[in-house]
Scaffold this motif. Sequence first.
Motif: not given
Length: 228
Positions: A167-179, A213-228
């Motif tokens: 997979t490739r990263t589409a986005y990641i959102t991070i919430n920094y809750r504490s040090v 300390c922090c939490e995240a949510d993200g979207l990852f895309i599975a690659l098709r054959p031939g995608q880099a």
Amino acid sequence: MSDQSAQMDPTAPPSAEHHEGGFRPMMEMLAEEEAAAGKGLRGGVHYPEFIAQTRLAMDRVKAASPTDEQALAAIEKLKELNDILADAEVDEWSVPSWLRHDLPARGNITLPPYQVTGFSNTDGVRADLTFPRYTLGGNGAAHGGQIALVFDDLLGMTAALSTGQVTRTAYITINYRSVTPILKPLKVATSIDRIEGRKAFVRATMHDGETLCCEADGLFIALRPGQA
């Protein structure tokens, strides 16, 4: 399709010119190499200490305020070291960090040294982590970008496990809750929110004991054959 592409062996190991998109057949090739008897581990038996000393050097550099004499002495040693390592350089497909699951973060020094303690394709990944000195942002806290590196790698691992594909990263959102402290044991846990076709929606948390300390949510895309 070029003649070269038409003649390529689909089972051949990836290279800089030909990586079959999304590193395929990288995973299969690596699994075969890892299972092959008598091949030993990439990087050799001293590779773990090599990586440990490299990480220690990163800590020392982060904390250093050398005199001119110390800087010049270190520069000479670094030149010698760089000459040695130049002779050991390989392409990206041949580096040990594809296979060294015995080492924190597979021995990849661009990543903080997490250690995976559990994983599955349904329950996500669990990891222990202590941010070293070189990841310091300020006032005893890990740099936010270093936290993002950990989340990106472990969420990507989670997405790959859940989809069975690279997979490739589409986005990641991070919430920094504490040090998020350095030099203190932390726990990271990831989970799979849902799968929608090629889209893997994933989540992660990082705890210092009971403190989020922090939490995240993200979207990852599975690659098709031939995608880099």
